[in-house]
Structure formats: structure tokens, C-alpha cells
Design a protein around this motif. Structure first.
Motif, PDB file in Angstrom:
ATOM      1  N   GLY A   1       0.773  -1.234   0.000  1.00  0.00           N
ATOM      2  CA  GLY A   1       0.000   0.000   0.000  1.00  0.00           C
ATOM      3  C   GLY A   1       0.801   1.279   0.000  1.00  0.00           C
ATOM      4  O   GLY A   1       0.299   2.326  -0.428  1.00  0.00           O
TER       5      GLY A   1
ATOM      6  N   THR B   1       0.550   0.506  -6.285  1.00  0.00           N
ATOM      7  CA  THR B   1       0.021  -0.411  -5.273  1.00  0.00           C
ATOM      8  C   THR B   1      -1.149  -1.246  -5.789  1.00  0.00           C
ATOM      9  O   THR B   1      -1.894  -0.825  -6.672  1.00  0.00           O
ATOM     10  CB  THR B   1      -0.427   0.356  -4.008  1.00  0.00           C
ATOM     11  OG1 THR B   1      -0.855  -0.588  -3.019  1.00  0.00           O
ATOM     12  CG2 THR B   1      -1.573   1.305  -4.305  1.00  0.00           C
TER      13      THR B   1
ATOM     14  N   GLY C   1      -2.576  -2.943  -2.976  1.00  0.00           N
ATOM     15  CA  GLY C   1      -2.892  -3.305  -1.597  1.00  0.00           C
ATOM     16  C   GLY C   1      -1.811  -4.222  -1.080  1.00  0.00           C
ATOM     17  O   GLY C   1      -0.966  -3.846  -0.277  1.00  0.00           O
TER      18      GLY C   1
END
Length: 371
Positions: A179, A184, A186
Motif C-alpha cells: 500500500g 500499489t 494493496g
């Protein structure tokens, strides 16, 4: 509180995420996995790209594909996130920790060459905080000694060296999409390589060792290191926005350097000739300060509403590292002791950067005054 990092997620990420959700393809098969890999090949100029569950599993896959195993020695820098070290232990190899350059903070090629023994099989260079390592010299060393060169490019997606993109500078390169990273999903990672044999091995290893043509037949021990289509949907949107996100990070770092360059109490990473880094988290050294003093600066900044963090501790100082592997690395030790990481993310406004810089200067002045 101004955070150290913050993801830049918008309408495109939301649209692709919902599309993946609505398609019903929410596990590790789906159109976004392939789209993300296509975009990675374009961005890195690597012939082969495979996404996976995170940056640590990417490193593990790289070492496995390279044939690194029990008793082999793998040279790594002292100044890196612990995942670089952990991946070496995963394959039961021996980490050989060496020092970094005082200029770029990346692995010192001369220290690498001194550390090579008949048991050495690989070098893992780390593009620390988005600065590419010296792959020119590392390539020469690896070729001369018959070693595999692996780039831990978790923090440098979009960076270049001599016009060549991170992801195509080594035999295998790995990325993280956590993140706080440049791009990203996650959680997520990827492995890129110019070698078809490595890529084939990575695809099989990430998918439980499944045979490439016989379903549910597993002819090697494998791992479930696949990325979901849901995560790949976010990643695809981020990769499509990569030039924008990287440009904004460079804007942030340019502003930090404009405001802090004249302050002799601070010293940043130097950019190597021919390099164009992708800034991850802008970090500076508090020249001549102890770790205790550096930590006090971090606390004082927090009291002023600004999050910061220390530069990585030395990997060989982790308590599980055997005494024989605790190599002295004085340059890395000084950087680790003095280093502080400042807020860096695409949407950080100039006014907030000015606030961070003023607070840092004020805190350092108060320390000098004995407060």
C-alpha cells in the motif's frame, strides 16, 4: 497528522475493482491478471513478467527459479527491508551481508567482489528508496564469476539507469505493490526477467507446482503465490497511471530538495550518473546524530503533527541472524543511525512539504539550543 505515505486511489481504480467484482472472477484467474502483466512488460521493457501475492514471495520465487538452495551463499546489502534477508533463509541459503555506498546508499560493488567465495551463487542488489544500484559494475562482477544477478526493485518501479528501466537491469527483478509503494495493489508483487526458463519456473512455482499442461498434476513442490484478479484490477489502474504517479513523486522530492538542500545539518541520497530514480520515501541523514537523537527528532515531529520514520535497521542486527553472519558494515551503520524518512506520496501538497521542512529545521535548531 501528515502521514509518511498514502496511496493515490481514484475513479479508475474503483471502476476496475468493481468490474472485477461484477465479473465473478475474484480469485487468481481473470482478465486483469493478464492486463497487469502486459503493462509491466511495457513499463519495465522486460520480455517476461509474472505477478504474485507480494514482494517477499516475488523474492522467494526469484531465488527458487535461479536454483539457489541449501548452503549457497547469496550476497545482499546491509541496508534493506528484512524481506531481502528472509527470502534467502527461505531457500536455506546463507546470506552474506556487505556494506553500501556512502553516496547512493545502495550495495557497494567493491564489497560484493571481496565477499565472493566458491559457494557464492547470487547477488541481490536493492534499489533503496527508489535509487537504482550500480548494475553496470554488478553485471561485470556477476558475469566474471558466473553468478546470478537479482534486483530487489521493490521501491524503484519506473526508475531508469542509462535509459534502461528497472525490471530489465538484472537476470531477475522483483517488485512490491504494498500500500505504500510507488504503485500499489494493496498487497502484491511481480517478477520480471529476460530469461524464458526463469519465467517458466516462476509460473509453475507460484501455482502450487502445477504441471503446465496436466491439470492437478504437480511434478515439483510449489507455492500458492498467485495474485487475485481483484488485486490485479487495482494494479492495472495504477500501472495505467504510472507516469502520472511517478511524476508527482518526483515533484514532491524536488520540492524537498529545493527547501532543504542548503541545510548542512542534513544529507540526502546522491543520484548516480545516468540514473533517474523513482522516489519512494524521501530520506535524509541527520549528519553526525546518534540513533537516540534521530528517534527524538521523530518524536518531536510527531508532536507537531508530522509522521516520519527511521531508515531501515541493519539486517544483520536482527536477533535471529547467527553471529557468523553479523558482518560489520560501517557505512550502512552510519546511514541507518542517522537516517530519517519524511512524508512522500503523490498528493502531498507544496504547503505540507513546507510545513514538514520548517518543522524539521525547528526541531534540529531546538536540539542545538539544548532544549
Amino acid at each position: 497528522m501528515i502521514p509518511v505515505s498514502e496511496p493515490d486511489l481514484g475513479a479508475l481504480e474503483r471502476s476496475y475493482l468493481l468490474d472485477a467484482f461484477d465479473s465473478g472472477w475474484i480469485s487468481s484467474r481473470g482478465a486483469y491478471v493478464e492486463r497487469a502483466e502486459d503493462l509491466l512488460r511495457t513499463l519495465t521493457a522486460a520480455p517476461h513478467a509474472a505477478v504474485c501475492s507480494n514482494g517477499t514471495t516475488a523474492l522467494h520465487l526469484a531465488l527458487l527459479a535461479a536454483g539457489v538452495g541449501e548452503g549457497d551463499e547469496v550476497i545482499i546489502p546491509a541496508l534493506t527491508y528484512v524481506a531481502t534477508l528472509n527470502a534467502v533463509y527461505y531457500v536455506q541459503a546463507v546470506p552474506v551481508v556487505v556494506d553500501v555506498l556512502d553516496s547512493t546508499w545502495c550495495i557497494d560493488p567493491a564489497a560484493v567482489e571481496r565477499a565472493i567465495t566458491p559457494q557464492t551463487t547470487a547477488i541481490v542488489a536493492v534499489d533503496l528508496y527508489g535509487q537504482t544500484a550500480d548494475y553496470r559494475e554488478l553485471r561485470r562482477i556477476a558475469d566474471e564469476h558466473g553468478l546470478i544477478l537479482i534486483a530487489d526493485a521493490a521501491e524503484s518501479l519506473g526508475a531508469t539507469l542509462d535509459g534502461r528501466a528497472a525490471g530489465s537491469l538484472a537476470d531477475i527483478s522483483t517488485f512490491s505493490f504494498f500500500g505504500n509503494k510507488v504503485i500499489t495493489s494493496g498487497e502484491g508483487g511481480a517478477v520480471t526477467t529476460p530469461r524464458a526458463d526463469f519465467h517458466t519456473a516462476i509460473l509453475q512455482l507460484r501455482n502450487q507446482g502445477n504441471h503446465p499442461t496436466r491439470r492437478y498434476f504437480h511434478d515439483i513442490v510449489g507455492y500458492n503465490y498467485r495474485m487475485t484478479n481483484v488485486a490485479a484490477a487495482i494494479l492495472t489502474a495504477q500501472l495505467e497511471r504510472a507516469s502520472e504517479l511517478i511524476a508527482q513523486r518526483r515533484r514532491v522530492v524536488d520540492e524537498y530538495e529545493r527547501l532543504l538542500a542548503a541545510d548542512e545539518r542534513l544529507r540526502g541520497q546522491e543520484i548516480a550518473a545516468g540514473a533517474a530514480p523513482t522516489p519512494w520515501i524521501h530520506s535524509v541523514r541527520l549528519t553526525g546524530r546518534s540513533a537516540v537523537e534521530r528517534d527524538a527528532v521523530i518524536t518531536a515531529l510527531a508532536e507537531r503533527g508530522i509522521e516520519s520514520r527511521p531508515v531501515f535497521p541493519l539486517v544483520q542486527d536482527m536477533p535471529f541472524v547467527p553471529a557468523a553472519q553479523r558482518t560489520p558494515t560501517p557505512v550502512a551503520a552510519a546511514i541507518s543511525r542517522e537516517g530519517i524518512s519524511l512524508p512522500t506520496f503523490p498528493r502531498l501538497e507544496a504547503s505540507a512539504i513546507a510545513q514538514v521542512c520548517q518543522a524539521l529545521r525547528d526541531v534540529l535548531s531546538s536540539f542545538a539550543d539544548g532544549e
